[in-house]
Design a protein around this motif. Structure first.
Motif, PDB file in Angstrom:
ATOM      1  N   ALA A 142       9.699  -8.889   9.179  1.00  0.00           N
ATOM      2  CA  ALA A 142       9.978  -8.032  10.337  1.00  0.00           C
ATOM      3  C   ALA A 142      10.072  -6.578   9.890  1.00  0.00           C
ATOM      4  O   ALA A 142      10.969  -6.225   9.123  1.00  0.00           O
ATOM      5  CB  ALA A 142      11.280  -8.466  10.990  1.00  0.00           C
ATOM      6  N   GLY A 190      -1.207  -8.311   7.423  1.00  0.00           N
ATOM      7  CA  GLY A 190      -1.491  -7.591   8.665  1.00  0.00           C
ATOM      8  C   GLY A 190      -0.710  -8.170   9.815  1.00  0.00           C
ATOM      9  O   GLY A 190       0.289  -8.845   9.614  1.00  0.00           O
ATOM     10  N   VAL A 211       0.837  -1.205   0.000  1.00  0.00           N
ATOM     11  CA  VAL A 211       0.000   0.000   0.000  1.00  0.00           C
ATOM     12  C   VAL A 211       0.874   1.259   0.000  1.00  0.00           C
ATOM     13  O   VAL A 211       1.839   1.367   0.761  1.00  0.00           O
ATOM     14  CB  VAL A 211      -0.938   0.004   1.234  1.00  0.00           C
ATOM     15  CG1 VAL A 211      -1.691   1.318   1.344  1.00  0.00           C
ATOM     16  CG2 VAL A 211      -1.893  -1.173   1.160  1.00  0.00           C
TER      17      VAL A 211
HETATM   18  C1  LIG Z   1       3.273  -7.638   6.906  1.00  0.00           C
HETATM   19  C2  LIG Z   1       3.920  -6.354   6.431  1.00  0.00           C
HETATM   20  C3  LIG Z   1       3.176  -5.473   5.656  1.00  0.00           C
HETATM   21  C4  LIG Z   1       3.750  -4.275   5.213  1.00  0.00           C
HETATM   22  N1  LIG Z   1       3.017  -3.444   4.412  1.00  0.00           N
HETATM   23  C5  LIG Z   1       3.563  -2.288   3.957  1.00  0.00           C
HETATM   24  C6  LIG Z   1       2.826  -1.440   3.094  1.00  0.00           C
HETATM   25  O1  LIG Z   1       1.686  -1.730   2.730  1.00  0.00           O
HETATM   26  N2  LIG Z   1       3.400  -0.269   2.676  1.00  0.00           N
HETATM   27  C7  LIG Z   1       4.673   0.088   3.078  1.00  0.00           C
HETATM   28  O2  LIG Z   1       5.126   1.164   2.699  1.00  0.00           O
HETATM   29  N3  LIG Z   1       5.411  -0.713   3.871  1.00  0.00           N
HETATM   30  C8  LIG Z   1       4.894  -1.901   4.318  1.00  0.00           C
HETATM   31  N4  LIG Z   1       5.617  -2.720   5.146  1.00  0.00           N
HETATM   32  C9  LIG Z   1       6.953  -2.272   5.589  1.00  0.00           C
HETATM   33  C10 LIG Z   1       8.025  -2.480   4.537  1.00  0.00           C
HETATM   34  O3  LIG Z   1       7.928  -3.777   4.021  1.00  0.00           O
HETATM   35  C11 LIG Z   1       9.407  -2.244   5.173  1.00  0.00           C
HETATM   36  O4  LIG Z   1       9.438  -0.996   5.796  1.00  0.00           O
HETATM   37  C12 LIG Z   1      10.507  -2.236   4.106  1.00  0.00           C
HETATM   38  O5  LIG Z   1      10.481  -3.434   3.374  1.00  0.00           O
HETATM   39  C13 LIG Z   1      11.895  -2.053   4.743  1.00  0.00           C
HETATM   40  O6  LIG Z   1      12.830  -2.065   3.695  1.00  0.00           O
HETATM   41  P1  LIG Z   1      14.397  -2.107   3.983  1.00  0.00           P
HETATM   42  O7  LIG Z   1      15.073  -2.112   2.680  1.00  0.00           O
HETATM   43  O8  LIG Z   1      14.754  -1.077   4.985  1.00  0.00           O
HETATM   44  O9  LIG Z   1      14.612  -3.514   4.747  1.00  0.00           O
HETATM   45  P2  LIG Z   1      14.808  -4.967   4.117  1.00  0.00           P
HETATM   46  O10 LIG Z   1      13.904  -5.207   2.991  1.00  0.00           O
HETATM   47  O11 LIG Z   1      14.795  -5.927   5.265  1.00  0.00           O
HETATM   48  O12 LIG Z   1      16.279  -4.879   3.515  1.00  0.00           O
HETATM   49  C14 LIG Z   1      17.439  -4.893   4.290  1.00  0.00           C
HETATM   50  C15 LIG Z   1      18.432  -5.785   3.558  1.00  0.00           C
HETATM   51  O13 LIG Z   1      19.695  -5.723   4.188  1.00  0.00           O
HETATM   52  C16 LIG Z   1      20.283  -6.995   4.111  1.00  0.00           C
HETATM   53  N5  LIG Z   1      21.303  -7.093   5.151  1.00  0.00           N
HETATM   54  C17 LIG Z   1      21.136  -6.957   6.480  1.00  0.00           C
HETATM   55  N6  LIG Z   1      22.312  -7.103   7.114  1.00  0.00           N
HETATM   56  C18 LIG Z   1      23.243  -7.317   6.170  1.00  0.00           C
HETATM   57  C19 LIG Z   1      24.641  -7.562   6.214  1.00  0.00           C
HETATM   58  N7  LIG Z   1      25.302  -7.614   7.377  1.00  0.00           N
HETATM   59  N8  LIG Z   1      25.296  -7.745   5.036  1.00  0.00           N
HETATM   60  C20 LIG Z   1      24.627  -7.707   3.849  1.00  0.00           C
HETATM   61  N9  LIG Z   1      23.299  -7.501   3.755  1.00  0.00           N
HETATM   62  C21 LIG Z   1      22.607  -7.297   4.900  1.00  0.00           C
HETATM   63  C22 LIG Z   1      19.110  -7.933   4.348  1.00  0.00           C
HETATM   64  O14 LIG Z   1      19.381  -9.238   3.893  1.00  0.00           O
HETATM   65  C23 LIG Z   1      18.007  -7.248   3.582  1.00  0.00           C
HETATM   66  O15 LIG Z   1      17.893  -7.717   2.252  1.00  0.00           O
HETATM   67  C24 LIG Z   1       5.087  -3.935   5.593  1.00  0.00           C
HETATM   68  C25 LIG Z   1       5.843  -4.845   6.352  1.00  0.00           C
HETATM   69  C26 LIG Z   1       5.273  -6.046   6.769  1.00  0.00           C
HETATM   70  C27 LIG Z   1       6.108  -6.992   7.577  1.00  0.00           C
END
Ligand SMILES: Cc1cc2nc3c(=O)[nH]c(=O)nc-3n(C[C@H](O)[C@H](O)[C@H](O)COP(=O)(O)OP(=O)(O)OC[C@H]3O[C@@H](n4cnc5c(N)ncnc54)[C@H](O)[C@@H]3O)c2cc1C
Length: 417
Positions: A354, A311, A46
């Motif tokens: 998470a 959710g 979303v």
């Molecule tokens: C059930 C659910 C529903 C959601 N719905 C929505 C929604 O509708 N709209 C919205 O905007 N957001 C939504 N979110 C939130 C959203 O999914 C997250 O905020 C977002 O995916 C975070 O992205 P990120 O890149 O920060 O983290 P991540 O996608 O976790 O990426 C971090 C990356 O870093 C890598 N990493 C970590 N440590 C290391 C290391 N030491 N060396 C190399 N690589 C490493 C990991 O493997 C990972 O791939 C939802 C989340 C959940 C759980």
């Protein structure tokens, strides 16, 4: 500049795209075998900037307690709770004060609207197609919910969201497959909001970044940064150090561990959620776009030929063990609103992810205070909605340009307050 990005979730990939577009030499290091395998894998998709608000809000304590007592409650505590979870909850409670909440909400929404503009610009420029549909409908089952949602409508108004309060008949015209047997008192319709496949967008944008010269290195688990050489990276398993002009930490939940040796204490905690994705059985019975069941805080999204229902918010417990109760609630809400929409016999994907959550809500963007180390982390429940804007902000800050928005309260300094 020669820049390394740690993490290829939606935040790392969008950051790579912006930095390589600005002419930097970009290398992305990701511990998984592909992009968007962790929190960005199967979220609800979303993109509703007016609904991007901190979970630390006045009255949340009562809501949490009520939810704990209800079998289909959206928020749950699971054992074991770590000391990190407990200290996070104490900071979260402090951030629930009205004044703090209002400030954080304004910061998040500013970034969310900016992010939407940036997402649309990138989508148009690169002609990307990633299972998106227009419109978002918040379903209100009872008169009580219609009343309870009123303060939230003030929030939407002040954020400048385009929306209308509509009755059940009009809601059924917008989403004709809504089950007529489930009581519906009314809905909020947000025609300018949207739903789209976050992971698919990340994969497409990764290819675009690669085409411009960005290098992605998978199966590279990066060791915590070192105080002696903060802009060099080594593998956790041991390797020669690779030296960069700058490092951007986009490692979601693991960012705290990576940054701890530099003396940076980032209060991140996992708030777990679940989703179930299933193939559409009969398009006429499926949602056209996204709906949110306000009572159960469950989103049902149409993503191409699939329906995704997402959710639950769980603090504590293990990252791998799915919660049967949470999954059951997702199926219940799907059946309540779109019975027969999806094939549930085969091809189903159940997922637990998470949310990388800071206790007060907004992410942390910008300089870390350690020369050459930059932060783009802590996007919590709205990382997809905030990603493109956050990435552009990082690009501007690293390039010494004025960012397109006011960054007050989005820097690391607020965490030490
Ligand atoms: C059930 C659910 C529903 C959601 N719905 C929505 C929604 O509708 N709209 C919205 O905007 N957001 C939504 N979110 C939130 C959203 O999914 C997250 O905020 C977002 O995916 C975070 O992205 P990120 O890149 O920060 O983290 P991540 O996608 O976790 O990426 C971090 C990356 O870093 C890598 N990493 C970590 N440590 C290391 C290391 N030491 N060396 C190399 N690589 C490493 C990991 O493997 C990972 O791939 C939802 C989340 C959940 C759980």
């Amino acid at each position: 500049m020669k820049i390394a990005i740690v993490g290829a979730g939606i935040v790392g990939v969008t950051t790579a795209w912006e930095l390589v577009s600005d002419g930097h030499e970009v290398s992305v290091f990701e511990r998984r075998g592909a992009a968007a395998e962790e929190a960005s894998f199967a979220n609800a998709g979303v993109l509703a900037p007016g609904y991007v608000t901190p979970w630390a809000a006045p009255g949340m304590r009562g809501k949490v307690l009520r939810s704990l007592l209800s079998s289909h409650g959206a928020i749950k505590l699971r054992w074991p709770l770590s000391s990190r979870d407990l200290s996070w909850m104490s900071r979260w409670q402090k951030a629930c004060k009205l004044e703090t909440y209002l400030a954080n909400r304004a910061r998040m929404q500013r970034l969310a609207f900016y992010s939407r503009t940036r997402l649309h610009a990138v989508t148009e420029a690169r002609e990307l197609s990633y299972e998106r549909s227009d419109g978002y409908l918040v379903l209100l089952r009872s008169k009580r919910e219609k009343k309870l949602v009123q303060p939230g409508l003030e929030v939407l108004r002040s954020a400048g969201s385009v929306f209308r309060e509509i009755d059940a008949d009009e809601a059924r015209l917008i989403e004709p497959a809504l089950n007529p047997d489930t009581p519906l008192a009314g809905a909020i319709h947000l025609p300018e909001d949207e739903v789209a496949n976050c992971r698919q967008f990340a994969l497409l944008l990764k290819w675009e970044a690669e085409a411009l010269g960005a290098q992605f290195h998978f199966n590279c688990d990066i060791a915590p940064l070192s105080r002696a050489a903060p802009t060099s990276l080594t593998l956790a398993s041991g390797s020669d150090a690779l030296q960069f002009d700058a490092i951007v930490v986009c490692a979601g939940l693991s960012s705290a561990t990576l940054l701890r040796p530099l003396g940076l204490r980032i209060p991140l905690a996992p708030v777990y959620g679940h989703s179930v994705s299933a193939p559409v059985r009969e398009p006429l019975n499926a949602p056209r776009s996204a709906v949110m069941d306000e009572r159960y805080k469950v989103a049902i999204s149409r993503l191409g030929q699939r329906v995704r229902v997402a959710g639950s918010a769980e603090i504590g417990g293990s990252p791998d063990a799915m919660s049967p109760a949470a999954i059951q609630t997702l199926y219940k809400v799907l059946h309540d609103w779109f019975p027969g929409a999806a094939t549930l016999q085969s091809g189903i994907q159940q997922w637990k992810g998470a949310r990388p959550m800071l206790p007060d809500g907004p992410p942390v963007l910008g300089a870390s205070g350690i020369p050459g180390v930059w932060l783009n982390l802590g996007h919590g429940s709205s990382g997809w909605a905030l990603s493109c804007g956050s990435a552009r902000v990082l690009g501007d800050l690293i390039g010494g340009q004025d960012p397109g928005i006011d960054l007050e309260g989005l820097g690391i300094e607020r965490l030490s307050l």
